[in-house]
Write an enzyme that holds these catalytic residues in place. Structure first.
Site, mmCIF file in Angstrom:
data_model
loop_
_atom_site.group_PDB
_atom_site.id
_atom_site.type_symbol
_atom_site.label_atom_id
_atom_site.label_comp_id
_atom_site.label_asym_id
_atom_site.label_seq_id
_atom_site.Cartn_x
_atom_site.Cartn_y
_atom_site.Cartn_z
ATOM 1 N N ASP A 159 0.798 -1.220 0.000
ATOM 2 C CA ASP A 159 0.000 0.000 0.000
ATOM 3 C C ASP A 159 0.839 1.283 0.000
ATOM 4 O O ASP A 159 0.610 2.177 -0.829
ATOM 5 C CB ASP A 159 -0.947 -0.032 1.214
ATOM 6 C CG ASP A 159 -1.904 1.137 1.248
ATOM 7 O OD1 ASP A 159 -1.465 2.256 1.601
ATOM 8 O OD2 ASP A 159 -3.094 0.946 0.954
ATOM 9 N N MET A 187 -5.160 2.243 -0.299
ATOM 10 C CA MET A 187 -5.001 1.621 -1.616
ATOM 11 C C MET A 187 -5.372 0.139 -1.576
ATOM 12 O O MET A 187 -5.945 -0.394 -2.527
ATOM 13 C CB MET A 187 -3.572 1.804 -2.130
ATOM 14 C CG MET A 187 -3.147 3.250 -2.229
ATOM 15 S SD MET A 187 -4.389 4.285 -3.034
ATOM 16 C CE MET A 187 -3.692 5.909 -2.776
ATOM 17 N N ASP A 188 -5.048 -0.534 -0.482
ATOM 18 C CA ASP A 188 -5.492 -1.913 -0.320
ATOM 19 C C ASP A 188 -7.016 -1.987 -0.289
ATOM 20 O O ASP A 188 -7.629 -2.861 -0.926
ATOM 21 C CB ASP A 188 -4.942 -2.495 0.980
ATOM 22 C CG ASP A 188 -3.494 -2.929 0.878
ATOM 23 O OD1 ASP A 188 -3.084 -3.328 -0.227
ATOM 24 O OD2 ASP A 188 -2.787 -2.880 1.881
ATOM 25 N N ILE A 189 -7.639 -1.085 0.456
ATOM 26 C CA ILE A 189 -9.095 -1.117 0.586
ATOM 27 C C ILE A 189 -9.765 -0.810 -0.748
ATOM 28 O O ILE A 189 -10.713 -1.487 -1.159
ATOM 29 C CB ILE A 189 -9.552 -0.127 1.671
ATOM 30 C CG1 ILE A 189 -9.010 -0.540 3.039
ATOM 31 C CG2 ILE A 189 -11.077 -0.045 1.715
ATOM 32 C CD1 ILE A 189 -9.178 0.505 4.120
ATOM 33 N N ALA A 192 -9.398 -3.723 -3.028
ATOM 34 C CA ALA A 192 -10.327 -4.785 -2.628
ATOM 35 C C ALA A 192 -11.736 -4.503 -3.136
ATOM 36 O O ALA A 192 -12.418 -5.406 -3.636
ATOM 37 C CB ALA A 192 -10.338 -4.907 -1.106
#
Length: 430
Positions: A159, A187-189, A192
């Site tokens: 991230d 950025m991960d969220i 996802a």
């Protein structure tokens, strides 16, 4: 640890009996780890999909060790946050027998999700081309740093790397110092959520055509999107966004102010809001009508003087006084809170965002719900994240029909891990 959970958070209110699930009957075999992949599959699980999480025996998903780790769970808060409503199967994919079990599971699945480094699933013989031979209509979602093909496919990424390389960090912070990353894994969220959206779209497409497909979602692509309309502003103007701290480069007055007792944020997104702020909140109708403050660009040029006027006014009364007036006037505002204050706030309680759910070891465990409210297919009742391999035996019995003899041979061979080879496995129920 978790000492005040019963006092702080209400018990989760179950979904209505007999209500259908949006993704009932959909099975996901999930090889992903850390955040972007597992958060995507957790959303699917919350919608009613059956998610089988494949983990390495022993340590399992590396996110399990992110702190704070609860001593009775052997995994930490971040893992709990992103892995509810899943069943864990421990398989050693470095062993041919482990891969064979994975292939058997894939044969029963609708969706496969993976976020290994590029080439790993190919080495296991579990890439898209291999999986579509097992299940021709499979939907296969790969989450990567920079894509699975091209000059950068080999690059690893997390991230913070996506934040800096996308330009996101350059936009955030104050002008007199380096840009600042967001501590939240935004950025991960976002990746996802993109992966989940892509999977849902592919499921709809398969319902119409009968065909599966490969899906690719990358952290870098999502991070560039998360720079928002700044990308398009740059393409129009040629200028890069500048850091403005807590103020806005596009609207004024927008920023942080101080009441007698705390700080709060105002967002004056248009002329009418500014006029209501001045006339109805701080009783300065003369400024609401002043020609020098008539438009957004006018106010941006006079930001310092406007902030000084507002700062002096707001310092005279507590936040409760100003919040009430701004709510009546229709001025968007919010108290600057810590995370702890936010999740215990009246707004969070009203929305049921944080609750407590039963846990067989701890009694209760906290749960942070999805921001989705279905009227017809409410999200499923949450079940806490599993232990590594907690459901290996039950999944292989129920889904694949493995008998005691076959399970025993696999356990003895170490496919489920060294511990499973030494003792009989007792599966806890979901």
């Amino acid at each position: 640890m978790l000492d005040n959970i019963e006092a702080d958070f209400p018990e989760y209110a179950p979904r209505r009996p007999g209500a259908p699930k949006a993704l009932d009957g959909i099975r996901v075999v999930d090889f992903s780890h850390f955040i972007a992949g597992p958060f995507a599959t957790m959303i699917l699980a919350d919608m009613g999909a059956e998610v089988i999480k494949i983990e390495a025996p022993g340590p399992g998903d590396d996110l399990r060790r992110y702190p704070p780790v609860h001593p009775d769970l052997k995994h930490g808060a971040p893992f709990v946050w992103t892995n509810r409503n899943k069943r864990s199967v421990a398989l050693d994919l470095k062993m041919p027998e482990g891969v064979a079990v994975a292939r058997d599971l894939i044969a029963t699945a609708d969706v496969v999700v993976e976020n290994f480094s590029t080439g790993v699933m190919e080495r296991f013989g579990l890439d898209y081309e291999a999986c579509r031979k097992i299940r021709p209509d499979i939907i296969y979602c790969s989450v990567s740093a920079y894509g699975r093909e091209g000059a950068f496919a080999d690059r690893l990424g997390f991230d913070p790397i996506a934040q800096v390389e996308s330009g996101f960090v350059s936009m955030n912070g104050y002008a007199d110092r380096e840009g600042v990353r967001a501590l939240s894994p935004v950025m991960d969220i976002s990746t996802a959520m993109m992966a989940c959206n892509a999977i849902l779209g592919a499921l709809v497409a398969r319902e119409r055509s009968g065909l599966g497909q490969a899906i690719e979602v990358s952290l870098f692509d999502s991070a560039v999107l998360m720079t928002g309309y700044a990308t398009m502003q740059h393409l129009f103007s040629g200028a890069n966004p500048q850091r403005h701290g807590n103020t806005s480069p596009d609207t004024c007055p927008s920023g942080v102010f101080r009441a007698q007792d705390c700080t709060f944020y105002i967002n004056c997104g248009n002329d009418k809001i500014f006029q209501r702020l001045m006339a109805q909140v701080i009783d300065r109708a003369d400024l609401a009508e002043a020609e020098i403050y008539a438009t957004g660009p006018d106010r941006i040029r006079r930001r310092d003087e406007l902030f000084a006027i507002l700062g002096e006014a707001f310092a005279r009364q507590p936040w409760s006084y100003w919040q009430a007036r701004m709510r009546v006037a229709g001025v968007p505002c919010g108290q600057v809170r810590t995370v702890g204050e936010a999740i215990r706030s009246p707004e969070a309680r009203e929305r049921g965002i944080v609750t407590r759910i039963p846990h067989e070891k701890l009694g209760w465990i906290p749960n942070v719900t999805l921001p989705i409210r279905y009227s017809g297919t409410p999200i499923v009742d949450p079940v806490a994240a599993p232990a590594v391999g907690q459901h290996t035996e039950s999944v292989l019995r129920e889904l694949l029909g493995y008998d005691d003899s076959r399970l025993g041979r696999l356990a003895s061979a170490g496919v489920f891990g060294a511990d499973a080879a030494r003792r009989p496995r007792q599966d806890a129920k979901v």
